[in-house]
Design a protein around this motif. Structure first.
Motif, PDB file in Angstrom:
ATOM      1  N   THR A 112       0.834  -1.202   0.000  1.00  0.00           N
ATOM      2  CA  THR A 112       0.000   0.000   0.000  1.00  0.00           C
ATOM      3  C   THR A 112       0.870   1.254   0.000  1.00  0.00           C
ATOM      4  O   THR A 112       1.984   1.253   0.547  1.00  0.00           O
ATOM      5  CB  THR A 112      -0.915   0.061   1.229  1.00  0.00           C
ATOM      6  OG1 THR A 112      -0.148   0.475   2.369  1.00  0.00           O
ATOM      7  CG2 THR A 112      -1.579  -1.277   1.520  1.00  0.00           C
ATOM      8  N   PRO A 113       0.376   2.344  -0.568  1.00  0.00           N
ATOM      9  CA  PRO A 113       1.106   3.612  -0.450  1.00  0.00           C
ATOM     10  C   PRO A 113       1.294   4.050   1.001  1.00  0.00           C
ATOM     11  O   PRO A 113       2.351   4.591   1.353  1.00  0.00           O
ATOM     12  CB  PRO A 113       0.226   4.597  -1.225  1.00  0.00           C
ATOM     13  CG  PRO A 113      -0.542   3.753  -2.174  1.00  0.00           C
ATOM     14  CD  PRO A 113      -0.786   2.461  -1.459  1.00  0.00           C
ATOM     15  N   HIS A 114       0.283   3.805   1.838  1.00  0.00           N
ATOM     16  CA  HIS A 114       0.440   4.282   3.219  1.00  0.00           C
ATOM     17  C   HIS A 114       1.500   3.507   3.989  1.00  0.00           C
ATOM     18  O   HIS A 114       2.152   4.059   4.875  1.00  0.00           O
ATOM     19  CB  HIS A 114      -0.901   4.329   3.979  1.00  0.00           C
ATOM     20  CG  HIS A 114      -1.669   3.053   4.055  1.00  0.00           C
ATOM     21  ND1 HIS A 114      -2.636   2.701   3.131  1.00  0.00           N
ATOM     22  CD2 HIS A 114      -1.647   2.049   4.959  1.00  0.00           C
ATOM     23  CE1 HIS A 114      -3.185   1.555   3.478  1.00  0.00           C
ATOM     24  NE2 HIS A 114      -2.595   1.130   4.582  1.00  0.00           N
ATOM     25  N   HIS A 115       1.727   2.237   3.626  1.00  0.00           N
ATOM     26  CA  HIS A 115       2.816   1.508   4.285  1.00  0.00           C
ATOM     27  C   HIS A 115       4.186   1.907   3.746  1.00  0.00           C
ATOM     28  O   HIS A 115       5.202   1.693   4.427  1.00  0.00           O
ATOM     29  CB  HIS A 115       2.610   0.001   4.151  1.00  0.00           C
ATOM     30  CG  HIS A 115       1.535  -0.535   5.053  1.00  0.00           C
ATOM     31  ND1 HIS A 115       0.424  -1.197   4.578  1.00  0.00           N
ATOM     32  CD2 HIS A 115       1.389  -0.485   6.403  1.00  0.00           C
ATOM     33  CE1 HIS A 115      -0.353  -1.543   5.605  1.00  0.00           C
ATOM     34  NE2 HIS A 115       0.220  -1.118   6.718  1.00  0.00           N
ATOM     35  N   LEU A 116       4.235   2.471   2.543  1.00  0.00           N
ATOM     36  CA  LEU A 116       5.491   3.058   2.060  1.00  0.00           C
ATOM     37  C   LEU A 116       5.811   4.365   2.775  1.00  0.00           C
ATOM     38  O   LEU A 116       6.948   4.831   2.740  1.00  0.00           O
ATOM     39  CB  LEU A 116       5.418   3.317   0.554  1.00  0.00           C
ATOM     40  CG  LEU A 116       5.379   2.095  -0.368  1.00  0.00           C
ATOM     41  CD1 LEU A 116       5.140   2.529  -1.810  1.00  0.00           C
ATOM     42  CD2 LEU A 116       6.662   1.280  -0.254  1.00  0.00           C
ATOM     43  N   LEU A 175      10.183  -2.484   2.267  1.00  0.00           N
ATOM     44  CA  LEU A 175       9.083  -2.288   1.313  1.00  0.00           C
ATOM     45  C   LEU A 175       9.514  -1.346   0.194  1.00  0.00           C
ATOM     46  O   LEU A 175       9.275  -1.612  -0.994  1.00  0.00           O
ATOM     47  CB  LEU A 175       7.851  -1.718   2.017  1.00  0.00           C
ATOM     48  CG  LEU A 175       7.219  -2.538   3.140  1.00  0.00           C
ATOM     49  CD1 LEU A 175       6.001  -1.794   3.691  1.00  0.00           C
ATOM     50  CD2 LEU A 175       6.817  -3.920   2.666  1.00  0.00           C
ATOM     51  N   ARG A 176      10.139  -0.251   0.572  1.00  0.00           N
ATOM     52  CA  ARG A 176      10.592   0.721  -0.428  1.00  0.00           C
ATOM     53  C   ARG A 176      11.613   0.101  -1.370  1.00  0.00           C
ATOM     54  O   ARG A 176      11.566   0.326  -2.590  1.00  0.00           O
ATOM     55  CB  ARG A 176      11.182   1.949   0.272  1.00  0.00           C
ATOM     56  CG  ARG A 176      10.141   2.800   0.995  1.00  0.00           C
ATOM     57  CD  ARG A 176      10.794   3.930   1.771  1.00  0.00           C
ATOM     58  NE  ARG A 176       9.814   4.867   2.309  1.00  0.00           N
ATOM     59  CZ  ARG A 176      10.117   5.947   3.032  1.00  0.00           C
ATOM     60  NH1 ARG A 176      11.395   6.199   3.315  1.00  0.00           N
ATOM     61  NH2 ARG A 176       9.166   6.750   3.467  1.00  0.00           N
ATOM     62  N   ALA A 177      12.514  -0.687  -0.832  1.00  0.00           N
ATOM     63  CA  ALA A 177      13.533  -1.319  -1.672  1.00  0.00           C
ATOM     64  C   ALA A 177      12.903  -2.324  -2.631  1.00  0.00           C
ATOM     65  O   ALA A 177      13.326  -2.442  -3.789  1.00  0.00           O
ATOM     66  CB  ALA A 177      14.577  -2.006  -0.800  1.00  0.00           C
ATOM     67  N   ALA A 178      11.885  -3.055  -2.168  1.00  0.00           N
ATOM     68  CA  ALA A 178      11.202  -4.017  -3.036  1.00  0.00           C
ATOM     69  C   ALA A 178      10.549  -3.313  -4.218  1.00  0.00           C
ATOM     70  O   ALA A 178      10.641  -3.779  -5.360  1.00  0.00           O
ATOM     71  CB  ALA A 178      10.164  -4.797  -2.237  1.00  0.00           C
ATOM     72  N   VAL A 179       9.887  -2.190  -3.950  1.00  0.00           N
ATOM     73  CA  VAL A 179       9.242  -1.432  -5.023  1.00  0.00           C
ATOM     74  C   VAL A 179      10.289  -0.808  -5.939  1.00  0.00           C
ATOM     75  O   VAL A 179      10.175  -0.853  -7.168  1.00  0.00           O
ATOM     76  CB  VAL A 179       8.308  -0.360  -4.431  1.00  0.00           C
ATOM     77  CG1 VAL A 179       7.726   0.515  -5.531  1.00  0.00           C
ATOM     78  CG2 VAL A 179       7.188  -1.013  -3.627  1.00  0.00           C
ATOM     79  N   ALA A 180      11.324  -0.236  -5.342  1.00  0.00           N
ATOM     80  CA  ALA A 180      12.370   0.424  -6.135  1.00  0.00           C
ATOM     81  C   ALA A 180      13.121  -0.564  -7.023  1.00  0.00           C
ATOM     82  O   ALA A 180      13.664  -0.181  -8.065  1.00  0.00           O
ATOM     83  CB  ALA A 180      13.354   1.140  -5.215  1.00  0.00           C
ATOM     84  N   SER A 181      13.141  -1.830  -6.639  1.00  0.00           N
ATOM     85  CA  SER A 181      13.847  -2.837  -7.436  1.00  0.00           C
ATOM     86  C   SER A 181      13.179  -3.090  -8.777  1.00  0.00           C
ATOM     87  O   SER A 181      13.806  -3.614  -9.704  1.00  0.00           O
ATOM     88  CB  SER A 181      13.925  -4.156  -6.659  1.00  0.00           C
ATOM     89  OG  SER A 181      12.662  -4.830  -6.658  1.00  0.00           O
ATOM     90  N   GLY A 182      11.895  -2.749  -8.875  1.00  0.00           N
ATOM     91  CA  GLY A 182      11.160  -3.029 -10.100  1.00  0.00           C
ATOM     92  C   GLY A 182      10.720  -4.461 -10.246  1.00  0.00           C
ATOM     93  O   GLY A 182      10.239  -4.870 -11.308  1.00  0.00           O
ATOM     94  N   SER A 183      10.844  -5.271  -9.195  1.00  0.00           N
ATOM     95  CA  SER A 183      10.444  -6.670  -9.262  1.00  0.00           C
ATOM     96  C   SER A 183       8.954  -6.786  -9.557  1.00  0.00           C
ATOM     97  O   SER A 183       8.126  -6.124  -8.912  1.00  0.00           O
ATOM     98  CB  SER A 183      10.736  -7.377  -7.937  1.00  0.00           C
ATOM     99  OG  SER A 183      10.102  -8.654  -7.903  1.00  0.00           O
TER     100      SER A 183
END
Length: 359
Positions: free
Chosen positions: A199-203, A231-239
């Motif tokens: 979720t955006p709020h958990h980021l 969480l941020r790293a997972a999203v930033a990874s583009g996976s």
């Protein structure tokens, strides 16, 4: 940095649209917030435990939001059978949602201490017909027993996730709204048919923000800074294993900010409302979090659509543009089903965000 971003038909893989007049308020907000396809939760009162109930609800929502592609879901209960799964599949229902009993809004009929083995026949049929299992990845609290509480309930759920995947290796599984570094690592370690929404709020939030105001209270609870970093790293990874599921959950203000003496299952209702501003808000939180904006399209559209099997259609693009001085509305007013004045207070109410939908 570009002042516009074009996104291919954003998809929210986890949204609550409620019932009655609250439903009539928030359902059009989904498209307004930039979403073109939405996976809708079944935890109504009573919950959507039969395929015909889910199908009727989807038709009701579609009438309120004709331009929104709605993906309906079915509530996992002990009464669900393989024949119900076949009927659901034939009726266009794409997923079955599992709730831990008593943990969040309208979850009293969910999975308790009996665990998940009792659902093996249902899961086997879901695997056979290729339906998605959507897991609220927590176990019920047992504070005076094994010490399970809101801070470790997600991590203690992860053995169940691994066991379901071991038994049903081809079953598509979504670990919804994951909040911990442990959950990120578990999903990364499992096959491509096991993914997670964030979720955006958990980021944005950590436990400090979640506990300092009822407006930050949600389930699962936001956790430690190290978890948010994961969480941020997972999203930033583009996976492609991690994509948007907003868990946008509207509640009347009297449930989010209850007066003294009001009795609720918890001190206030669990849920954060982001639907009316979802895609611009997500772009804002990416920038605040240091996540490259060029990862936005994968997160809000491509990864989730690929997993669910619904490619973006030409003409459904959403364009964001950078602006100055735009603030999130402080509240959205409506009449309750009893005719009383009420409001839904959105996430970051009154704060400035630097993106809006241009087209």
């Amino acid at each position: 940095m570009s002042d516009t971003i074009t996104l291919a038909a954003p998809f929210d893989a986890h949204v609550h649209l409620r019932q009655g007049n609250l439903m009539r308020l928030v359902t059009p907000h989904v498209h307004q917030g930039g979403i073109r396809m939405a996976f809708v939760m079944p935890n109504l009162v009573p919950p959507l435990t039969l395929p015909e109930h889910t199908i009727a609800y989807a038709k009701e929502l579609q009438a309120l939001a004709p331009s929104l592609h709605i993906l309906p879901s079915l509530y996992l209960t002990a009464n669900l059978t393989p024949s119900h799964i076949r009927e659901a599949k034939q009726g266009g229902i794409v997923g079955v949602k599992s709730y831990p009993r008593g943990v969040t809004t309208n979850s009293e009929g969910g999975v308790g201490m009996e665990g998940y083995a009792v659902y093996d026949a249902v899961f086997a049929e879901m695997e056979r017909v290729d339906m998605v299992l959507n897991l609220h990845g927590e176990v019920p609290s047992d504070i005076d027993g094994d010490g399970t509480c809101v801070l470790n309930a997600e991590e203690r759920f992860l053995p169940h996730l691994r066991e379901i995947n071991r038994k049903f290796p081809k079953l598509r599984i979504v670990l919804e709204h994951c909040t911990t570094a442990a959950a990120v690592e578990a999903v990364k370690s499992l096959p491509p048919n096991v993914v997670a929404t964030i979720t955006p709020h958990h980021l944005h939030l950590t436990i400090d923000g979640a506990c300092s105001t009822p407006l930050g209270f949600c389930k699962p609870l936001a956790k430690f800074p190290s978890d948010r970093a994961a969480l941020r790293a997972a999203v930033a990874s583009g996976s492609p294993k991690f994509f948007l599921g907003s868990d946008s959950a509207p509640h009347p203000s009297r449930s989010k900010l209850p007066a003294l003496g009001v009795t609720l299952p918890s001190p206030c209702a669990a849920g954060i409302y982001t639907g009316a501003n979802l895609v611009p808000l997500t772009a804002e939180i990416f920038e605040r979090s240091g996540i490259p904006v060029d990862r936005l399209e994968g997160f809000v559209s491509t990864h989730g659509r690929q997993f669910y099997g619904f490619p973006a259609r030409d003409g459904d693009e959403v364009v964001l543009r950078r602006v100055e001085g735009r603030t999130v509305d402080k509240a959205y007013g409506y009449k309750t089903d009893k005719g009383e004045d009420e409001w839904v207070i959105p996430f970051l109410a009154g704060e400035e965000i630097r993106w809006e939908i241009a087209a």
